[in-house]
Scaffold this motif. Sequence first.
Motif: not given
Length: 553
Positions: A498-518
């Motif tokens: 999950r984390i590697l894909i979020l980093q590689g995709d570089g979609d800051k909005g999705k990363v924010k959602e992930f960080v806000d959730k967890y």
Amino acid sequence: MATAASTPLEKQLARFQEIQVGGSKYLGRISAGDREAIPLLIQVGKLIDQIFIRQYWSSNEALHTHILNQTPRDTKLELGLQLFKGPWGLDEERFIDSIKEHNHNGDVHKAIHIPHEPPRHANYYPDDIDKQEYLDWVSGLEGQEKINAESYYYVIKRDAATGKLYSVPYSEEYKEFLIPASQLLKQAADLVSDKSLSKFLKSRAEAFISNDYVDSDVDWLRISKESPLDVTCGPYENYADKLFSIRAAYEFYLHARDFESSDILAKFSSRLQDMEDQLPVGELYKAKGLQPPAIVTVNQLYSGGDVAVPMTAAYNLPNDEAPIKIAGSKLVIIKNVQEGKFEKVLRPIAQQVLEPEQLEKVEFEAFFQHVLMHEVAHSLGPHFLVRDKETKVRSALQEYHSAMEEAKADIAGLYAVGLLLKDGTLAGGPNAESFYITFLASAFRSIRFGITEAHGLGQAIQFQYLREQGAFAYDPETNKFSVVMDKIEDAVKSLTARILILQGDGDKGKVKEFVDKYGIISPEVKQALSNLENLGVPVDVYPKYRILEDGTI
């Protein structure tokens, strides 16, 4: 143990326990010249400390001067500034009120306003900077001006007359410290016994003046593993720049090489590409032709600069991609600091938060080797976006990068441990159960740093995700946590992907959602942390350098 009547400073200091750093037992293989060089290098470390004090906050130097010149001396306040490098402790809590000095008429003649939390721009940008203003300014630059504006090694200033932004090289901004530090490094270079260390000290001395750090970073990476001393000195980490995670803070470490442990750990570096190939993600997210990081184990003698508590137990440098492409990276494991953390902090935490039947599986070697794999894992996964090979993950994720990178290194490191256990590389040491249970206990250690700090937030993300997957269990009757062994391996694999894909995709909005959730702390974890605080279990350790106390190393 802090009491209800404690001051904010006393509460912060109570969360740390002193460890002795240094000692003649670490110096069995150093030469007479090395011994002569050590005091010179410590002077460099003190100059580096002054640079970081300036970098951290625009009024930090004035505050330090004010506190250190007080009569009578306030030793607790001095210790607080020594440990935290500024007026904010863990969770970015301010422990010094704003300063007002009065003259003989009672009028205020000097005031230092201390914000409630450290400025996100540190002292790398003007105090009145607006994030969008900086982005708009950079977008209008071209050529070398644009390169400088986005460099690790330039500060951003505002012209007082025109209000326009402009870049200033570190070599100019900090020259009052860098020029004497350069001279001291050259003197030490003529004394040390190892030629490769001497070469690094000379080239780093030149870099302090030229502001070009690539060649000296390469020289640092190529210091011989036979050198009895190991020195890290320069601008490296980006944590203080919370606007963009770009500007590099100066830090200094002087270590004695631990040859026996270095030989044992060197075998991990040869497996880097193999671990990359086995990451649980598609090929687009994997790097090819990775250069194995040099791995050395050391015992710390002295440090300065960007070395605020919690104490660093290991680091993988440089962060600059240019020298990494030439010579890879180097992993430095600080064994005596790790031993202090394990005995003074991790073991007492485990006794309070873990189910009793899992306590015996908490082992120093499991802790030690996971820290190693954490640092190795910084090299794993995508560092540029899969859809745009010219854009760095760091640039795409901006303020979320540091926490995501720390979480990646933790969980991918734990995943890699599982691979090495299965193929026999780690045979004879801790088993999988010990690694997972020690990891759980260590999670509480990291979260106690606060989720405003990259390591703490990264660990909170992992803890919440793994608990959601059923890999961590909580017993409300005992208020204890445990690892669910038949679920932890799959959960670690899932989070790694999950984390590697979020980093590689570089979609800051999705990363924010992930960080806000967890990136949260559950009520059960909050209660466990509160219990640790009430029991006086330290959050971390801080160093007492023997060479500064009694003249011995």
